[in-house]
Design an enzyme around this catalytic site. Structure first.
Site, PDB file in Angstrom:
ATOM      1  N   CYS A   2       3.016   1.444  29.248  1.00  0.00           N
ATOM      2  CA  CYS A   2       2.240   2.482  29.831  1.00  0.00           C
ATOM      3  C   CYS A   2       2.440   3.505  29.368  1.00  0.00           C
ATOM      4  O   CYS A   2       3.788   3.949  29.329  1.00  0.00           O
ATOM      5  CB  CYS A   2       1.887   2.767  31.033  1.00  0.00           C
ATOM      6  SG  CYS A   2       1.978   0.743  32.468  1.00  0.00           S
ATOM      7  N   ARG A  27       1.034   2.157  23.362  1.00  0.00           N
ATOM      8  CA  ARG A  27       2.546   1.459  24.421  1.00  0.00           C
ATOM      9  C   ARG A  27       1.720   0.211  26.461  1.00  0.00           C
ATOM     10  O   ARG A  27       2.876   0.482  26.401  1.00  0.00           O
ATOM     11  CB  ARG A  27       2.665   2.594  25.670  1.00  0.00           C
ATOM     12  CG  ARG A  27       3.058   4.189  24.451  1.00  0.00           C
ATOM     13  CD  ARG A  27       3.809   5.216  25.784  1.00  0.00           C
ATOM     14  NE  ARG A  27       4.043   5.047  26.963  1.00  0.00           N
ATOM     15  CZ  ARG A  27       5.854   5.508  26.218  1.00  0.00           C
ATOM     16  NH1 ARG A  27       5.586   6.069  25.535  1.00  0.00           N
ATOM     17  NH2 ARG A  27       6.575   5.524  27.385  1.00  0.00           N
ATOM     18  N   TRP A  73       0.002  -1.392  30.204  1.00  0.00           N
ATOM     19  CA  TRP A  73       0.450  -2.349  30.447  1.00  0.00           C
ATOM     20  C   TRP A  73       0.578  -2.826  31.303  1.00  0.00           C
ATOM     21  O   TRP A  73       1.997  -2.719  32.080  1.00  0.00           O
ATOM     22  CB  TRP A  73       1.881  -2.458  28.787  1.00  0.00           C
ATOM     23  CG  TRP A  73       2.211  -3.827  28.633  1.00  0.00           C
ATOM     24  CD1 TRP A  73       1.865  -4.638  27.188  1.00  0.00           C
ATOM     25  CD2 TRP A  73       3.503  -4.249  29.461  1.00  0.00           C
ATOM     26  NE1 TRP A  73       3.043  -5.235  27.299  1.00  0.00           N
ATOM     27  CE2 TRP A  73       4.120  -5.746  28.160  1.00  0.00           C
ATOM     28  CE3 TRP A  73       4.189  -4.522  30.066  1.00  0.00           C
ATOM     29  CZ2 TRP A  73       4.514  -6.895  28.749  1.00  0.00           C
ATOM     30  CZ3 TRP A  73       4.800  -5.690  30.685  1.00  0.00           C
ATOM     31  CH2 TRP A  73       5.648  -6.542  29.814  1.00  0.00           C
ATOM     32  N   ASN A  99       3.939   5.176  34.758  1.00  0.00           N
ATOM     33  CA  ASN A  99       4.405   4.373  34.342  1.00  0.00           C
ATOM     34  C   ASN A  99       6.184   4.093  35.014  1.00  0.00           C
ATOM     35  O   ASN A  99       6.852   5.024  34.570  1.00  0.00           O
ATOM     36  CB  ASN A  99       4.291   5.268  32.551  1.00  0.00           C
ATOM     37  CG  ASN A  99       5.601   4.224  31.404  1.00  0.00           C
ATOM     38  OD1 ASN A  99       5.677   3.127  31.497  1.00  0.00           O
ATOM     39  ND2 ASN A  99       6.041   5.624  30.696  1.00  0.00           N
ATOM     40  N   GLY A 100       5.944   2.552  34.963  1.00  0.00           N
ATOM     41  CA  GLY A 100       7.431   2.976  35.283  1.00  0.00           C
ATOM     42  C   GLY A 100       7.214   1.500  36.497  1.00  0.00           C
ATOM     43  O   GLY A 100       6.148   0.354  36.388  1.00  0.00           O
ATOM     44  N   GLU A 484      14.210 -11.374  11.462  1.00  0.00           N
ATOM     45  CA  GLU A 484      13.081  -9.699  11.502  1.00  0.00           C
ATOM     46  C   GLU A 484      11.876 -11.352  10.499  1.00  0.00           C
ATOM     47  O   GLU A 484      10.644 -10.333  11.243  1.00  0.00           O
ATOM     48  CB  GLU A 484      14.060  -8.763  10.513  1.00  0.00           C
ATOM     49  CG  GLU A 484      12.927  -7.565  11.216  1.00  0.00           C
ATOM     50  CD  GLU A 484      12.089  -7.705  12.386  1.00  0.00           C
ATOM     51  OE1 GLU A 484      12.936  -7.759  13.319  1.00  0.00           O
ATOM     52  OE2 GLU A 484      11.460  -6.103  11.864  1.00  0.00           O
ATOM     53  N   LYS A 488       8.184 -10.754  12.732  1.00  0.00           N
ATOM     54  CA  LYS A 488       6.844 -10.042  11.632  1.00  0.00           C
ATOM     55  C   LYS A 488       5.892 -10.698  12.333  1.00  0.00           C
ATOM     56  O   LYS A 488       5.271 -10.816  12.636  1.00  0.00           O
ATOM     57  CB  LYS A 488       7.687  -9.209  11.011  1.00  0.00           C
ATOM     58  CG  LYS A 488       7.715  -7.969  10.212  1.00  0.00           C
ATOM     59  CD  LYS A 488       7.928  -6.662  11.557  1.00  0.00           C
ATOM     60  CE  LYS A 488       8.169  -6.968  12.786  1.00  0.00           C
ATOM     61  NZ  LYS A 488       8.932  -5.987  13.114  1.00  0.00           N
ATOM     62  N   GLU A 491       5.049 -11.749  15.844  1.00  0.00           N
ATOM     63  CA  GLU A 491       4.001 -11.020  16.494  1.00  0.00           C
ATOM     64  C   GLU A 491       2.782 -11.062  16.557  1.00  0.00           C
ATOM     65  O   GLU A 491       2.090 -10.530  16.846  1.00  0.00           O
ATOM     66  CB  GLU A 491       5.531  -9.909  17.162  1.00  0.00           C
ATOM     67  CG  GLU A 491       5.800  -9.033  16.195  1.00  0.00           C
ATOM     68  CD  GLU A 491       6.405  -8.274  16.079  1.00  0.00           C
ATOM     69  OE1 GLU A 491       7.096  -7.758  17.497  1.00  0.00           O
ATOM     70  OE2 GLU A 491       7.453  -7.195  15.577  1.00  0.00           O
ATOM     71  N   HIS A 507      20.970 -28.412  10.588  1.00  0.00           N
ATOM     72  CA  HIS A 507      21.623 -29.432  11.888  1.00  0.00           C
ATOM     73  C   HIS A 507      20.144 -29.158  12.970  1.00  0.00           C
ATOM     74  O   HIS A 507      20.649 -28.410  14.266  1.00  0.00           O
ATOM     75  CB  HIS A 507      22.451 -28.283  12.728  1.00  0.00           C
ATOM     76  CG  HIS A 507      24.047 -28.064  11.847  1.00  0.00           C
ATOM     77  ND1 HIS A 507      24.639 -29.430  11.996  1.00  0.00           N
ATOM     78  CD2 HIS A 507      24.423 -27.065  10.792  1.00  0.00           C
ATOM     79  CE1 HIS A 507      26.287 -29.120  10.467  1.00  0.00           C
ATOM     80  NE2 HIS A 507      25.378 -27.809  10.189  1.00  0.00           N
ATOM     81  N   LYS A 606       5.010  -1.200  22.636  1.00  0.00           N
ATOM     82  CA  LYS A 606       5.995  -1.163  21.372  1.00  0.00           C
ATOM     83  C   LYS A 606       7.226   0.130  22.236  1.00  0.00           C
ATOM     84  O   LYS A 606       8.180  -0.683  21.905  1.00  0.00           O
ATOM     85  CB  LYS A 606       5.491   0.473  20.854  1.00  0.00           C
ATOM     86  CG  LYS A 606       6.353   1.261  20.042  1.00  0.00           C
ATOM     87  CD  LYS A 606       5.273   1.059  18.683  1.00  0.00           C
ATOM     88  CE  LYS A 606       6.911   1.937  17.981  1.00  0.00           C
ATOM     89  NZ  LYS A 606       6.915   0.631  16.975  1.00  0.00           N
TER      90      LYS A 606
END
Ligand code: G6P
Length: 611
Positions: A2, A27, A73, A99-100, A484, A488, A491, A507, A606
């Site tokens: 948020c 955010r 968010w 926010n929280g 990574e 990428k 996402e 395996h 983010k």
């Protein structure tokens, strides 16, 4: 997550709020809203992005000079118009953005409901708005005291701004666990979750501390603690410019940030590394260097891409400084009962410096007596303030939700640390030290060269844009790069992708190989080159498609793989820094071709300030 913004002054407030929300949209982007104290208080909010809010506002908004805004968010309650912030209290006297998470909101809500308070939304924030108003109406107190008393009953995290319709000359802001920055102008103040909405108006900022309550009038800011003790604000100067938070001619922030990497790494180097004199300094670690030299074990914690950087750090510290390393997901670390010895050192890695799990893990490590160091990007964020010492990456603002330049700058810092410790432990000779530093300073130029191959990578992306799965393989330093690369891709393009150590393929993942799924193999020339060549053969023997990232001039893999992307030759310890770049570009182009929102991928944010 948020993003919150606020303004009080003489400017027309709506453009300031909308502009600020656009800067903070990384955010969270489930819904957006603003509230303006004009002739009458007005709240405008809707599901969707800030652009949806702008459409919603057309022909509606009235003017005013005090207001707040929020981009969400979702945590409590689905993303819809009603759950969008700002929230007003049951009689509409208080309007709040938050926010929280209010952890005890169910109990507070039940208590208020028993007393006849009606709720409109499913959010924890509305509970707080109603609690403030309930205290205000029944306690015969002013708005400021009502806010402080309400917050004393709250368990959880908040960065919030409150407006009271009875006291239209002020904003009340408070912080515990979620960031809040105040921009100090000339008879005007700006509030935001980070400094990006503020920098175009003023470079003077106050980072609120946990437990701070700010009562902000146009001409004056009073800082107090929750317990009503006076607190002295510290005004700091922002070190970045507005140009750094624009797309700068690129289609997306992510592409800009990928292309910025040579420059960002040079910024990470600045004042710390000099090739001519073979010098390497990390001022932020000066006081703790003796402890680093004596460390028996380093525990690296982080989340997401920062965790991947930590994995590269593991190889670096073990190789160069001969310190054993464990890399932990911050979220797992804190919910175990981790064993920390007094000569262990914990290193927390975070781009935002606000990730809730990382912050909580830091607190736990500190409670257990560890020395905790931070590697963070956002100056003045919570993690640098919670850690004993640390190093800023100075990558500049990273806006794209998928982290790129933050990763390479984190790895740059880890590499500097490992070389420095190894050198001070006497493990690196003069000659090797000089050559490492020389090679290190050549890394930005080599990344520049990789970026000139972007058209080739774009063509490859066009061939695999419709893939439904992808496998990424690497060994040693290149295993975290494979992780990574896979992260990428998933996402931003929503293609399922897995990263694996190349040798582990047999395996399990080898069963997935067919003639449709691209297998991206990071196979530059290093100590495990021969082994990875065998892994490529294993994939080809099963009709798999191989896209290999190889060292310039490699004819062996070129003869086997379906496609190769070359990177300049570089020493083992620097391979992660180079080889991740083509993987970032590959994901980026695929996501663009699939028409995905690259900078704001679905469901992600983010800065993850919830646990
Ligand atoms: C989110 C972001 C990732 C980031 C992770 C950790 O998931 O989308 O890009 O790597 O958080 O964030 P931090 O700010 O602690 O590095």
């Amino acid at each position: 997550m948020c993003g919150i913004v606020g303004y009080i002054g003489d400017r027309e407030v709506l453009p300031v709020l909308i502009n600020g929300l656009k800067r903070l949209e990384y955010r969270g982007y489930d819904s957006a809203g603003v509230a303006i104290l004009g002739k009458k208080p007005h709240i405008y909010k809707c599901k969707g992005k800030v652009s949806d809010l702008e459409n919603h506002l057309k022909g509606k908004a009235d003017s005013g000079n005090i207001g707040i805004g929020h981009t969400r968010w979702a945590t409590h309650g689905e993303p819809n118009d009603i759950n969008a912030h700002p929230h007003s209290s049951y009689h509409g006297k208080f309007i709040i953005i938050h926010n929280g998470i209010i952890e005890n909101y169910t109990r507070l809500r039940d208590r208020l409901t028993e007393r006849g308070v009606k709720f409109k939304s499913e959010t924890d924030t509305e509970v707080l708005a109603n609690l403030i108003e309930y205290i205000y109406e029944n306690g015969n107190v002013d708005a400021e005291l009502a806010v402080r008393l309400a917050l004393s009953k709250v368990v959880g995290a908040y960065g919030l701004v409150v407006m009271c319709t009875d006291e239209q000359d002020k904003l009340i802001a408070a912080r515990r666990g979620s960031p809040l920055v105040v921009g100090v102008g000339n008879e005007e103040y700006f509030l935001a979750s980070d400094a990006t909405p503020i920098v175009e108006y003023t470079k003077s900022v106050i980072y609120l501390n946990d437990g701070d309550v700010a009562i902000i009038r146009k001409e004056q800011l009073i800082l107090k603690t929750l317990q009503n003790e006076d607190s002295a604000p510290t005004v700091q100067q922002l070190s970045f410019d507005i140009g750094e938070i624009d797309k700068g001619g690129y289609d997306h922030f992510m592409l800009k940030e990928i292309f910025e990497q040579p420059h960002s790494i040079e910024d990470t180097f600045r004042g710390r590394i000099r090739s001519e004199e073979a010098e390497l300094h990390l001022g932020g670690l000066y006081d703790v260097m003796p402890k680093l030299i004596d460390a028996k074990r380093i525990i690296i914690i982080g989340c997401g891409t920062s965790w991947h950087a930590g994995l590269v750090g593991e190889y670096l510290f073990e190789d160069l400084a001969r310190i054993s390393v464990e890399v932990e997901y911050a979220s797992e670390f804190r919910y175990r009962n981790p064993i920390i010895h007094k000569d262990d050192i914990v290193i927390a890695i975070s781009q935002s410096g606000e990730t809730a799990d990382t912050l909580a893990a830091i607190k736990q490590a500190k409670e257990q007596g560890a020395l905790v160091l931070g590697i963070c990007n956002v100056v003045g964020s919570s993690i640098p303030r919670e850690t004993h010492a640390g190093v800023y990456t100075h990558a500049g603002p990273e806006i794209g939700v998928a982290s790129t330049k933050a990763f390479t700058c984190q790895v740059t810092v880890l590499t500097m640390m490992a070389i420095l410790i190894g050198r001070q432990k006497g493990l690196i000779s003069d000659e090797k030290y000089r050559s490492l530093i020389k090679e290190f300073t050549e890394v930005p130029g080599k990344i520049d060269k990789i970026l000139t191959h972007s058209e080739h990578i774009k063509k490859l992306a066009s061939l695999y844009q419709n893939a439904t799965n992808a496998l990424y393989l690497g060994r040693g330093y290149l295993f975290p790069v494979a992780l990574e690369g896979a992260l990428k891709l998933k996402e931003i393009s929503y293609i399922h992708a897995e990263g694996y150590p190349a040798a582990e393929m047999k395996h399990g993942p080898i069963a997935l190989i067919d003639d449709k799924m691209p297998v991206v193999i990071v196979a530059t020339k290093d100590s495990s080159y021969e082994k990875i060549v065998s892994n490529i053969q294993e994939v080809k023997a099963r009709n798999g498609i191989v896209i290999a990232v190889v060292t310039e001039g490699d004819t062996v893999i070129r003869g086997m793989a379906d496609h190769v992307v070359e990177i300049p030759e570089v020493g083992n310890i620097f391979t992660a820094l180079l080889s991740v770049v083509p993987l970032q570009l590959f994901s980026y182009y695929i996501a663009v071709m699939r028409d995905c929102n690259v900078d704001q991928p679905r469901n992600l944010a983010k800065s993850v300030t919830v646990e």
